[in-house]
Design a protein around this motif. Sequence first.
Motif, PDB file in Angstrom:
ATOM      1  N   ARG A 141      73.537 -94.831   0.159  1.00  0.00           N
ATOM      2  CA  ARG A 141      72.532 -96.053  -0.908  1.00  0.00           C
ATOM      3  C   ARG A 141      72.487 -97.193  -0.138  1.00  0.00           C
ATOM      4  NH1 ARG A 141      70.558 -95.172  -6.550  1.00  0.00           N
ATOM      5  NH2 ARG A 141      68.575 -96.540  -6.143  1.00  0.00           N
ATOM      6  N   ILE A 170      70.087-101.068   1.534  1.00  0.00           N
ATOM      7  CA  ILE A 170      69.970-101.997   0.977  1.00  0.00           C
ATOM      8  C   ILE A 170      69.391-103.345   1.788  1.00  0.00           C
ATOM      9  CG2 ILE A 170      70.929-103.474  -1.342  1.00  0.00           C
ATOM     10  CD1 ILE A 170      72.431-102.202  -2.289  1.00  0.00           C
ATOM     11  N   GLN A 192      64.707-106.987   0.413  1.00  0.00           N
ATOM     12  CA  GLN A 192      63.524-106.726  -0.104  1.00  0.00           C
ATOM     13  C   GLN A 192      64.272-106.349  -2.012  1.00  0.00           C
ATOM     14  OE1 GLN A 192      61.447-107.570   1.802  1.00  0.00           O
ATOM     15  NE2 GLN A 192      60.241-107.725  -0.115  1.00  0.00           N
ATOM     16  N   ASP A 193      64.780-105.386  -1.631  1.00  0.00           N
ATOM     17  CA  ASP A 193      65.237-104.246  -2.808  1.00  0.00           C
ATOM     18  C   ASP A 193      66.375-105.773  -4.640  1.00  0.00           C
ATOM     19  OD1 ASP A 193      64.826-102.028  -1.751  1.00  0.00           O
ATOM     20  OD2 ASP A 193      66.932-102.059  -1.122  1.00  0.00           O
ATOM     21  N   SER A 194      66.620-106.581  -3.538  1.00  0.00           N
ATOM     22  CA  SER A 194      67.424-107.753  -5.306  1.00  0.00           C
ATOM     23  C   SER A 194      65.894-108.565  -5.007  1.00  0.00           C
ATOM     24  CB  SER A 194      68.275-108.226  -4.775  1.00  0.00           C
ATOM     25  OG  SER A 194      68.213-108.730  -3.043  1.00  0.00           O
ATOM     26  N   LEU A 238      72.483-100.194  -9.094  1.00  0.00           N
ATOM     27  CA  LEU A 238      71.843 -99.212  -8.421  1.00  0.00           C
ATOM     28  C   LEU A 238      71.917 -98.267  -9.576  1.00  0.00           C
ATOM     29  CD1 LEU A 238      72.699 -98.980  -4.523  1.00  0.00           C
ATOM     30  CD2 LEU A 238      70.912 -99.632  -5.375  1.00  0.00           C
ATOM     31  N   ARG A 272      69.280 -99.551 -11.547  1.00  0.00           N
ATOM     32  CA  ARG A 272      68.320 -99.368 -11.563  1.00  0.00           C
ATOM     33  C   ARG A 272      67.183 -98.341 -11.961  1.00  0.00           C
ATOM     34  NH1 ARG A 272      66.236-103.013  -7.180  1.00  0.00           N
ATOM     35  NH2 ARG A 272      64.176-101.489  -6.571  1.00  0.00           N
ATOM     36  N   LEU A 285      69.429-106.562  -8.407  1.00  0.00           N
ATOM     37  CA  LEU A 285      69.263-104.546  -8.103  1.00  0.00           C
ATOM     38  C   LEU A 285      69.025-103.995  -9.146  1.00  0.00           C
ATOM     39  CD1 LEU A 285      72.011-104.324  -5.247  1.00  0.00           C
ATOM     40  CD2 LEU A 285      69.528-104.266  -4.755  1.00  0.00           C
ATOM     41  N   GLY A 332      62.995-103.145  -9.164  1.00  0.00           N
ATOM     42  CA  GLY A 332      62.554-102.207  -9.227  1.00  0.00           C
ATOM     43  C   GLY A 332      61.311-102.588 -10.000  1.00  0.00           C
TER      44      GLY A 332
END
Length: 764
Positions: A405, A409, A412-414, A589, A592, A637, A641
Motif C-alpha cells: 500500500r 501511494i 494524488q493521494d495527498s 494510512l 486515512r 495522506l 481521502g
Amino acid sequence: MTVSHILGYPRIGAQRELKKVTEAYWKGDVTREALEATGQALRLSHWQTQQAAGLDMVSVGDFAFYDQVLNVSVMLGAVPARFNAQQEVSTGSVDLDTAFRMARGRAPSGTPAAACEMTKYFDTNYHYLVPELHKGQAFTLASQRLFDEVEEALQAGFTPKVTLTGPLTWLWLGKTKGQEFDRLELLDSVLDVYSDILSRLATQGIEWVQLDEPALVQDLPLAWQQAYERAYHRLQSAPVKLLVATYFGALGDNLSLTTRLPVDGLHIDAVRAPGQVESVIDRLSPHQVLSVGLVDGRNIWRADLAALRERLLPLKVRLGQRLWLAPSCSLLHVPVDLRQETELDAELVNWLAFARQKLDEVVTLARLIDNRTTPADEQRLSAATRALDERRESARIHQPAVSERLAAITAQDSQRQSPYAQRSHAQRRLLALPLFPTTTIGSFPQTDAIRAARRAFKAGELSQADYEARMREEIAYAVERQEALGLDVPVHGEAERNDMVEYFGEQLDGFAFTRFGWVQSYGSRCVKPPIIFGDVTRPTPMTVRWSEYAQSLTQKPMKGMLTGPVTILQWSFVRDDQPRATTCRQIALALRDEVCDLEKAGIHVIQIDEPALREGLPLRQSEWQAYLDWAVESFQLSAAGVSDSTQIHTHMCYSEFNDIIGAIAALDADVITIETSRSDMQLLNAFQDFAYPNEIGPGVYDIHTPNIPDIEWMVTLMEKALEKIPAERLWVNPDCGLKTRGWAEVEPALANMVEAAHQLRQRY
Ligand code: GLN
Ligand code: ZN
C-alpha cells in the motif's frame, strides 16, 4: 583496556520512587529528611548497578530532584530575584525548596513566585528549566550539593566521573530577561564559577569531569563557535581531565572546532551520526580519548553486538587505550529496567534493551573488542544475534499488504479533490455555520468519575458493556452542555481516552505497551511512550462509534477527533529498522481509513491534532525541509481521502510558527486552531505575512489557568485578529483542550466565549 562508561542514568527509579517521594514532599506528607534519604538511596543503588554491570566509572551529577539544568543554574547562583534567595546564594547554600520554587512556583517553604519557563531539551521530550539571564549578572558558587554527592560516592567506594552541563550549553539554553544583550557577555563570569567547581572536584580526588555540550551539534553563530575555543582554553588549566560530551547528532561544521578544544577527551554520538567517527579520529590529537556512543540512548532496541564489534575493531586498532565506549547519550531518555516487563510477550521483550540492559551491552562490547570476554559476554553476543535475526524475520513486523500500500501511494493521494477556495463553498453549503463559528479543541473535563470508571474497567471490575455505557453517559452530558451553551461545532469530549497517543496505539496493530516503561518528561512527571515495533495497520474503526453516537444527539455538525500521524510517531519509541518517514506514512494510512470511515458515518467535520509537528524538527536547519516534506505529506495522506464538503481541522498548541508557516499552509487543513491568547494575537502576524489562505481559530483564552475569561477581553483579542485575518476565515475557540479543567470553570468560560462571538457577529 577499553573504558566503558555512561553519560547518565535515569534517576526516577525503577518504580518511579523519586516521583512518588517528591510529590509526597510537596504535599507535606513526608519530611525533607525522608526526601533526601530516598534521593541518596536511589543514587547509591544506581551507582551499585553501574559498578555491578562492570562499568569503569559511575556517573555522579546526573541525579536531580527536578532537573539537571536547574541544578547547574542553582550551582551558579543564577536564582532570579523574585525567589528572594540572595542570602542563600551569597552563603553558597541555595536551599532545595528554592530550587523547587524556581521549578514550580511553590515549595513547602518560601513565598510562592512565578516559576521559571520550561522547555524541551534539544529534540527530546525531556523538559528543562530555562536559565534566566540578565545583563551584567554575576555568578557565584551557590550550592554544595554536587560535592556532597561526590563525597557520598567516594565514601561508598565508587570511582566517580562527574557530569555537568557545560558552560556554553548552559548559556545557550538560557534566555535573556529584561534589557536585551548578548548572552556571551556573561561567559567569563560563568567560567569563573566553573573553574572553582573543577578545582573543588579535583581536591575531592576526581579525575574525570564530563561537560555536556550538545549545543555543538546545532547551528552555532560564529561568535559562539569562537566562544567555545575561548572557554575551553580557559578551563584547560583546571586540575581535572575534561571530557566534552556531544550527542543527538553530528558535529557537522563544528567538527574541527570541537576536535581542537584543549580537552582530554570527546564523546560523540555514533548512533545518530555514524558517519562522523572516522573524521573525528583523523583530527584527534594523540593524547585525547574518544568516547564512542554506539549503543542507542534514545531508543529501546537491543543492540546488534556482533555488528557493533565489527564496527569497533578498526577503531580499536586506531585508538588503542584511547577508545572509550558509552551509550550515545544519557540514559535519562529510556525506561529503567526491562526485567520488570513481565506482561510483555517474550518475543518482544527479547528485542528490547532499557537503561539497565544497555549497561550490559556497553560492558560486553568493551570486553569483546579487548578479547577478554567472559562466558556471560559470549552468551550475550549470541543471544543478541539470535534476537536480532528473529526480529528481522518476524511475521509480526512485516505485513506485505502494508508495504504494497505504501509503494502504491501516488501524489494524488495527498491532495484534496479541489483547492480550499472551492472546498470552502461546498463546506459552507453543507455546514451552514454562522460567521465566527464557535468550537472547542476536543476534550472536556476528565473527571474523577471518568478516571475511576476506566480504572475499574481495566481492573476487570466493570464489564466492557458497562464501561461503554458509562462513557456514553459522559458523551451525552458533554453534548448536552455544548447544546445549552450554543457552541456551533460540538465535540464528543474524549471521555473514553486515557491519552491522545496511547488511545490510538492500543487500537492499532504494530504497537506495544509497557507496564513500567516510564521516562521522565519534567520534574516528577513521567510518560510511558508506546513502542512501535511493526507495520502499522488498523484492524477496525477506532473512534467511529463514539462520534456517531455523539452526532445522533445533536443537529449541529459533530467534530470527529483524531491524533495525527506525526504526533503519534513523535510521542512513541519508533522502529530503527526503517526510516521514521516510512513509519509515519504507515500511521497516516491507518488514520486515512479512520477519516474516511468517519465521513461515511456522517461526520463532516474532522480534526486531526498535530501538536508535535514542530518538535519533530531536526536540530540542524539544513535537515528541516526533508522532515517537513514527509511530515506534511503524512498529514495530508491521513486527511485527503474525503470529499470537498468534509471539513478537515487541525490543532497545534505552541506559539512559534514564523519559520514553519510554509509547511503549516501546505498541510492544507480547512481550519487550524492554535494557541494565541497569551501572545495577544501577535502570533497571527506569521499567518498574515504569509497570506495564509485557509481558516484559523486563534485561541481566545488560556486553558492552563482556572481564570474565567471575560467577554470584552475576548472580543478585543478577536478584533486584533481581525486586523490580520478576514472575518469569513476566523473561528472562535479556546487555546487547547479542556481535559485538565473542571466543569465549574469550563461552563462559564465557554458561555463568555459564545457571547463574545455573538457580539462580534453583530459588528461584522
Ligand atoms: N484534542 C486534544 C484535546 O483536546 C488536543 C490536545 C493537544 O493539543 N495536546 O485535548
Ligand atoms: Zn493543544
